[in-house]
Motif scaffolding. Structure first.
Motif, mmCIF file in Angstrom:
data_model
loop_
_atom_site.group_PDB
_atom_site.id
_atom_site.type_symbol
_atom_site.label_atom_id
_atom_site.label_comp_id
_atom_site.label_asym_id
_atom_site.label_seq_id
_atom_site.Cartn_x
_atom_site.Cartn_y
_atom_site.Cartn_z
ATOM 1 N N ALA A 20 0.814 -1.221 0.000
ATOM 2 C CA ALA A 20 0.000 0.000 0.000
ATOM 3 C C ALA A 20 0.842 1.263 0.000
ATOM 4 N N ASP A 21 2.172 1.112 0.120
ATOM 5 C CA ASP A 21 3.081 2.267 0.117
ATOM 6 C C ASP A 21 2.670 3.284 1.174
ATOM 7 N N LEU A 22 2.501 2.786 2.390
ATOM 8 C CA LEU A 22 2.109 3.614 3.546
ATOM 9 C C LEU A 22 0.780 4.327 3.311
ATOM 10 N N GLY A 23 -0.119 3.695 2.572
ATOM 11 C CA GLY A 23 -1.444 4.247 2.334
ATOM 12 C C GLY A 23 -1.543 5.160 1.125
ATOM 13 N N ARG A 24 -0.437 5.370 0.416
ATOM 14 C CA ARG A 24 -0.448 6.303 -0.720
ATOM 15 C C ARG A 24 -0.916 5.655 -2.020
ATOM 16 N N LYS A 25 -0.895 4.332 -2.099
ATOM 17 C CA LYS A 25 -1.288 3.645 -3.322
ATOM 18 C C LYS A 25 -2.786 3.360 -3.321
ATOM 19 N N ARG A 26 -3.451 3.738 -4.386
ATOM 20 C CA ARG A 26 -4.891 3.543 -4.497
ATOM 21 C C ARG A 26 -5.185 2.099 -4.921
ATOM 22 N N PRO A 27 -6.163 1.423 -4.280
ATOM 23 C CA PRO A 27 -6.446 0.022 -4.623
ATOM 24 C C PRO A 27 -7.059 -0.112 -6.010
ATOM 25 N N ALA A 28 -6.688 -1.165 -6.715
ATOM 26 C CA ALA A 28 -7.226 -1.425 -8.054
ATOM 27 C C ALA A 28 -8.660 -1.935 -7.982
ATOM 28 N N ILE A 29 -8.982 -2.667 -6.922
ATOM 29 C CA ILE A 29 -10.340 -3.175 -6.699
ATOM 30 C C ILE A 29 -11.002 -2.301 -5.642
ATOM 31 N N PRO A 30 -12.228 -1.782 -5.891
ATOM 32 C CA PRO A 30 -12.896 -0.905 -4.925
ATOM 33 C C PRO A 30 -12.967 -1.514 -3.523
ATOM 34 N N ILE A 31 -12.814 -0.657 -2.524
ATOM 35 C CA ILE A 31 -12.784 -1.088 -1.128
ATOM 36 C C ILE A 31 -14.056 -1.845 -0.737
#
Length: 309
Positions: A52-63
């Motif tokens: 997740a890169d300390l929360g900076r990376k946006r998930p490819a699949i919706p939460i």
């Protein structure tokens, strides 16, 4: 190549993991919550740092899809843990969960409208017969081991039936989760590391409700006999060493499983996991019997064979 590596991770990690789970459960049968919490926390921290890169990376699949998957995953883990407290022996626990092959095939036919070959139907039928025989023999064992009092015998059998009900529920929920994952990967692409992280990070707040039980077992772990860890030479309570090894091997195992879910169909993944369960049982029994003998003779060192596996 990736499926082959994933299968290797599953067999190496899971077969080792079950040894330490049995050692933990033998000493403290109700320790499932602290084991699951430790596993989830380790995998979540590792994923937060490197995926997740300390929360900076946006998930490819919706939460929201991960939230549904996490609800299933958390429920299956907790229900399976509590089943160990309901007169369910570890071998039955492992073999009964192998029925996920049957559950997966049935749900695949109902939900995904899949059709399988006669060979696959026959194989699943044979697995079903094996599970039925094991469950039947376990029921007889519970009855024979209970007190001679009729009330005590009925109570023990009633708890066993409740345990079978819990395992059945977890079995169906686990199969449904596998199919749900398969449909997600077809829609959004393969993201095994991301799925591994969110499946373990999102349930962490739920452990607040289990905090008291986790703390009580942490205190019990602190009171266990001391053990000198090979190579590093550090002395720790042996239950914490078992837990550390369980967490590490679980990470290897679950990493392989999540890679497989992106490379293979849900039924194939279930088949691989089922095979490793059957291969785990003899190794598990050897490790536990040796450890019990070593404890009675005053030593807690691992035999050379296991130390290098």
């Amino acid at each position: 190549m990736r499926p082959a590596i994933a299968v290797g991770l599953v067999f190496a990690g899971c077969c080792s993991n079950v040894i330490f789970l049995e050692l933990l459960a033998r000493k403290h049968p109700g320790c499932g919550n602290i084991v699951t919490f430790a596993q989830f926390l380790f995998i979540a921290v590792e994923g937060f740092l490197f995926e997740a890169d300390l929360g900076r990376k946006r998930p490819a699949i919706p939460i929201r899809y991960y939230a549904v998957m996490v609800t299933m995953f958390f429920t299956v883990s907790v229900v399976n843990n509590y089943a160990l407290n309901l007169n369910i022996a570890m071998p039955l626990h492992m073999i009964f969960r192998s029925g996920s092959l049957i559950a997966n095939m049935i749900l695949g036919i109902i939900i995904l409208k899949k059709r399988y070959s006669i060979f696959k139907y026959t194989s699943i039928a044979l697995v079903s017969v094996g599970i039925f025989i094991c469950t039947f023999m376990s029921a007889k064992q519970v009855t024979s081991q209970s007190s001679s009092s009729e009330n005590d015998g009925f109570q023990a059998f009633a708890w066993w039936l409740l345990g079978i009900g819990a395992l059945t529920f977890a079995l169906l929920m686990s199969a449904r989760m596998g199919i749900f994952q398969e449909t997600l990967y077809k829609q959004f692409g393969k993201h095994s590391k991301e799925a591994l992280f969110y499946n373990h990070a999102l349930p962490l707040p739920g452990f607040i409700f289990l905090a008291s039980d986790i703390y009580d077992h942490a205190v019990l772990f602190n009171k266990s006999e001391l053990y000198q860890v090979p190579v590093v030479g550090v002395t720790v309570p042996i239950m914490w060493f078992y837990l550390l090894m369980n967490v590490f091997t679980q990470y290897v195992c679950i990493r392989g499983v999540f890679i497989l879910t992106t490379e293979c169909a849900s039924l194939t993944v279930t088949l691989v996991v089922t095979l490793r369960k059957f291969l785990s049982t003899p190794q598990q029994r050897f490790a536990v019997s040796w450890t019990l003998q070593a404890s009675s003779s005053g030593t807690t060192e691992w035999p050379g064979e296991l130390r290098h596996r």
